[in-house]
Design a protein around this motif. Structure first.
Motif: not given
Ligand SMILES: [Zn+2]
Length: 200
Positions: A130-138
């Motif tokens: 959930g946390t990653y999905a809000k601010r995903p990075y490559g």
């Protein structure tokens, strides 16, 4: 406005010629929790001040103990050696070759959920999905964020490729430096029982 409640007590200093004064400062109201009490220690002896220093665990609220200055200096030096090597690993040509391979693993993911799983498997994130999905990075950001300890862990595996031996060796060395830092002793000096009690 409420004032602080300050209580002091003095004990003999290690050489016995003077004292060490401990001060506890708490907000002056009825429901003081221990976590609101701030503890200090002051070495009143000139000679002992040269040799010892009050020391509390970082970020703890505990009563400082008296420890040898040389022990504190030795531990700080051991910590510095650890981080110097950690930075050396990050700046190594081997790390430069590893980062694109880490990035590739992440960017090969077909979905955000898969990218998150890849990051988790490389221990490059401890965030929930959930946390990653809000601010995903490559992949590039993930590789750039990998610290020295991350790089030796990942590079020691298949992703290390021809540099695997470098990372495996660096991993052992970094662990040794970490252990030397952790094991560097900070031993509280046992002080004589209280000689007087002053309360203001
Ligand atoms: Zn003294």
């Amino acid at each position: 406005m409420a004032t602080d409640d300050v209580s002091k007590h003095a004990v003999s200093c290690p050489c016995g010629k003077s004292t060490v004064t401990f001060t506890a400062t708490s907000p002056d109201h009825a429901y003081v929790r221990e976590s609101q009490t701030h503890h200090d220690a002051e070495i009143d002896c000139v000679e002992c001040r040269e040799k010892y220093v009050p020391y509390a665990e970082p970020f703890s609220n505990s009563v400082p103990a008296l420890v040898l200055r040389e022990q504190v200096a030795a531990k700080a030096a051991a910590e510095q050696r650890y981080w110097a090597y950690w930075n050396e690993i990050k700046a190594s040509p081997e790390a430069d070759r590893l980062r694109p391979r880490i990035a590739q693993q992440v960017d090969a993911a077909k979905s955000k959920a898969e990218a998150h799983r890849v990051l988790q498997s490389m221990k490059l994130t401890y965030d929930s999905y959930g946390t990653y999905a809000k601010r995903p990075y490559g992949g590039e950001a993930a590789a750039k964020g990998a610290g020295g300890a991350d790089l030796v862990r990942i590079g020691s595996g298949v992703l290390g490729g021809e540099d695997q031996p470098y990372f495996q060796n660096a991993s052992v060395q970094l662990e040794e430096l970490n252990k030397a830092w952790r094991d560097s002793p900070i031993e509280p000096v046992v002080l004589q029982p209280a000689r007087q009690l002053i309360r203001k």
